[in-house]
Motif scaffolding. Structure first.
Motif, PDB file in Angstrom:
ATOM      1  N   TYR A 129       0.646  -1.068  -0.095  1.00  0.00           N
ATOM      2  CA  TYR A 129       0.191   0.057  -0.225  1.00  0.00           C
ATOM      3  C   TYR A 129       0.783   1.526  -0.351  1.00  0.00           C
ATOM      4  O   TYR A 129       2.026   1.187   0.816  1.00  0.00           O
ATOM      5  N   ARG A 130       0.389   2.282  -0.725  1.00  0.00           N
ATOM      6  CA  ARG A 130       0.957   3.704  -0.320  1.00  0.00           C
ATOM      7  C   ARG A 130       0.592   4.161   0.773  1.00  0.00           C
ATOM      8  O   ARG A 130      -0.528   4.111   1.328  1.00  0.00           O
ATOM      9  N   ASP A 131       1.838   5.523   1.194  1.00  0.00           N
ATOM     10  CA  ASP A 131       1.275   5.897   2.625  1.00  0.00           C
ATOM     11  C   ASP A 131      -0.012   6.411   2.449  1.00  0.00           C
ATOM     12  O   ASP A 131      -0.879   6.252   3.828  1.00  0.00           O
ATOM     13  N   GLN A 132      -0.514   6.906   1.508  1.00  0.00           N
ATOM     14  CA  GLN A 132      -1.654   7.943   1.670  1.00  0.00           C
ATOM     15  C   GLN A 132      -3.324   7.161   1.966  1.00  0.00           C
ATOM     16  O   GLN A 132      -3.596   7.050   2.509  1.00  0.00           O
ATOM     17  N   VAL A 133      -2.977   5.541   1.716  1.00  0.00           N
ATOM     18  CA  VAL A 133      -4.262   4.710   1.940  1.00  0.00           C
ATOM     19  C   VAL A 133      -3.976   3.492   2.641  1.00  0.00           C
ATOM     20  O   VAL A 133      -5.005   3.464   3.604  1.00  0.00           O
ATOM     21  N   LYS A 134      -2.195   3.722   3.713  1.00  0.00           N
ATOM     22  CA  LYS A 134      -2.080   2.494   4.614  1.00  0.00           C
ATOM     23  C   LYS A 134      -3.240   2.584   5.560  1.00  0.00           C
ATOM     24  O   LYS A 134      -3.627   3.549   6.167  1.00  0.00           O
ATOM     25  N   GLY A 135      -4.072   1.635   5.838  1.00  0.00           N
ATOM     26  CA  GLY A 135      -4.644   1.604   7.039  1.00  0.00           C
ATOM     27  C   GLY A 135      -5.952   1.738   6.858  1.00  0.00           C
ATOM     28  O   GLY A 135      -7.348   1.550   7.885  1.00  0.00           O
ATOM     29  N   ARG A 136      -6.558   2.568   5.518  1.00  0.00           N
ATOM     30  CA  ARG A 136      -7.427   3.079   5.603  1.00  0.00           C
ATOM     31  C   ARG A 136      -8.475   2.112   3.593  1.00  0.00           C
ATOM     32  O   ARG A 136      -9.996   1.698   3.819  1.00  0.00           O
ATOM     33  N   PHE A 137      -7.626   1.295   2.878  1.00  0.00           N
ATOM     34  CA  PHE A 137      -7.907   0.518   1.706  1.00  0.00           C
ATOM     35  C   PHE A 137      -7.367  -1.189   2.504  1.00  0.00           C
ATOM     36  O   PHE A 137      -6.188  -0.836   3.442  1.00  0.00           O
ATOM     37  N   THR A 138      -7.744  -1.681   1.908  1.00  0.00           N
ATOM     38  CA  THR A 138      -7.543  -2.965   2.037  1.00  0.00           C
ATOM     39  C   THR A 138      -7.150  -3.780   0.594  1.00  0.00           C
ATOM     40  O   THR A 138      -8.923  -3.888   0.260  1.00  0.00           O
ATOM     41  N   ILE A 139      -6.678  -4.424   0.445  1.00  0.00           N
ATOM     42  CA  ILE A 139      -6.654  -5.210  -1.594  1.00  0.00           C
ATOM     43  C   ILE A 139      -6.960  -6.942  -0.951  1.00  0.00           C
ATOM     44  O   ILE A 139      -5.582  -6.674   0.023  1.00  0.00           O
ATOM     45  N   SER A 140      -7.519  -7.125  -1.596  1.00  0.00           N
ATOM     46  CA  SER A 140      -8.196  -8.848  -1.324  1.00  0.00           C
ATOM     47  C   SER A 140      -8.196  -9.688  -2.741  1.00  0.00           C
ATOM     48  O   SER A 140      -8.637  -8.869  -3.899  1.00  0.00           O
ATOM     49  N   SER A 141      -8.107 -10.523  -2.926  1.00  0.00           N
ATOM     50  CA  SER A 141      -8.626 -11.183  -3.708  1.00  0.00           C
ATOM     51  C   SER A 141      -9.256 -12.454  -3.897  1.00  0.00           C
ATOM     52  O   SER A 141      -8.864 -13.045  -2.608  1.00  0.00           O
ATOM     53  N   GLU A 142      -9.963 -12.738  -4.608  1.00  0.00           N
ATOM     54  CA  GLU A 142     -10.388 -14.215  -5.412  1.00  0.00           C
ATOM     55  C   GLU A 142     -10.782 -14.646  -6.406  1.00  0.00           C
ATOM     56  O   GLU A 142     -11.210 -14.429  -7.435  1.00  0.00           O
ATOM     57  N   LYS A 143      -9.368 -15.515  -5.816  1.00  0.00           N
ATOM     58  CA  LYS A 143      -8.681 -16.526  -7.398  1.00  0.00           C
ATOM     59  C   LYS A 143     -10.310 -17.412  -8.407  1.00  0.00           C
ATOM     60  O   LYS A 143      -9.958 -16.898  -9.321  1.00  0.00           O
ATOM     61  N   ALA A 144     -10.827 -17.861  -7.328  1.00  0.00           N
ATOM     62  CA  ALA A 144     -11.529 -18.320  -8.983  1.00  0.00           C
ATOM     63  C   ALA A 144     -13.050 -18.068  -9.264  1.00  0.00           C
ATOM     64  O   ALA A 144     -13.080 -17.957  -9.968  1.00  0.00           O
ATOM     65  N   LYS A 145     -12.858 -16.748  -8.914  1.00  0.00           N
ATOM     66  CA  LYS A 145     -13.303 -15.011  -9.590  1.00  0.00           C
ATOM     67  C   LYS A 145     -12.556 -14.290 -10.831  1.00  0.00           C
ATOM     68  O   LYS A 145     -12.918 -13.925 -11.248  1.00  0.00           O
ATOM     69  N   ASN A 146     -10.939 -14.960 -10.492  1.00  0.00           N
ATOM     70  CA  ASN A 146      -9.978 -13.699 -11.129  1.00  0.00           C
ATOM     71  C   ASN A 146     -10.415 -12.113 -11.181  1.00  0.00           C
ATOM     72  O   ASN A 146     -10.449 -11.893 -11.349  1.00  0.00           O
ATOM     73  N   THR A 147     -11.432 -12.654  -9.636  1.00  0.00           N
ATOM     74  CA  THR A 147     -11.279 -10.841  -9.054  1.00  0.00           C
ATOM     75  C   THR A 147      -9.838 -10.114  -7.941  1.00  0.00           C
ATOM     76  O   THR A 147      -9.686 -10.917  -7.030  1.00  0.00           O
TER      77      THR A 147
END
Length: 129
Positions: free
Chosen positions: A60-78
């Motif tokens: 994460y870039r510092d500007q969004v750390k602690g507020r944004f969360t990136i995740s993935s769902e491999k079965a849906k390629n999303t």
């Protein structure tokens, strides 16, 4: 045909939340680093976050750390970007993109946006005060 389709943008008030989605097709999802970028009018696109979907390593870039969360769902390629505690300065068009590796995604995200191999169309996020 390679496709990255971002969705989930909208308008919220300060402190609100949104979840963006990036649906990928046409390439081997797990081999790539998937990133989120954003751009405001008159400014260059900037990196926000990256994920290695194989094992959920994230950056994460510092500007969004602690507020944004990136995740993935491999079965849906999303890939998702959960955005909490949104601020007016988060207002931008958000794009998802794929780099040939996670390390390349992180490097590009830190320093700019050029070098990502595939790009999707953006989705608008507007945060009002």
């Amino acid at each position: 045909e390679v496709q990255l389709q971002a969705s989930g943008g909208g308008s919220v008030q300060t402190g609100g939340s949104l979840r963006l989605s990036c649906a990928a097709s046409g390439f081997t999802f797990e081999d790539y680093g998937i990133g989120w970028f954003r751009q405001t009018p008159g400014n260059e696109r900037e990196g926000v976050s990256c994920i290695r979907t194989r094992d959920a390593i994230t950056f994460y870039r510092d500007q969004v750390k602690g507020r944004f969360t990136i995740s993935s769902e491999k079965a849906k390629n999303t890939v998702y970007l959960q955005m909490n505690d949104l601020k007016p300065e988060d207002t931008a068009v958000y794009y998802c993109a794929a780099a040939p590796s996670y390390s390349e995604c992180v490097t590009i995200t830190r320093w700019g946006y050029q070098g990502m191999q595939y790009w999707g169309k953006g989705t608008q996020v507007t945060v009002s005060s």
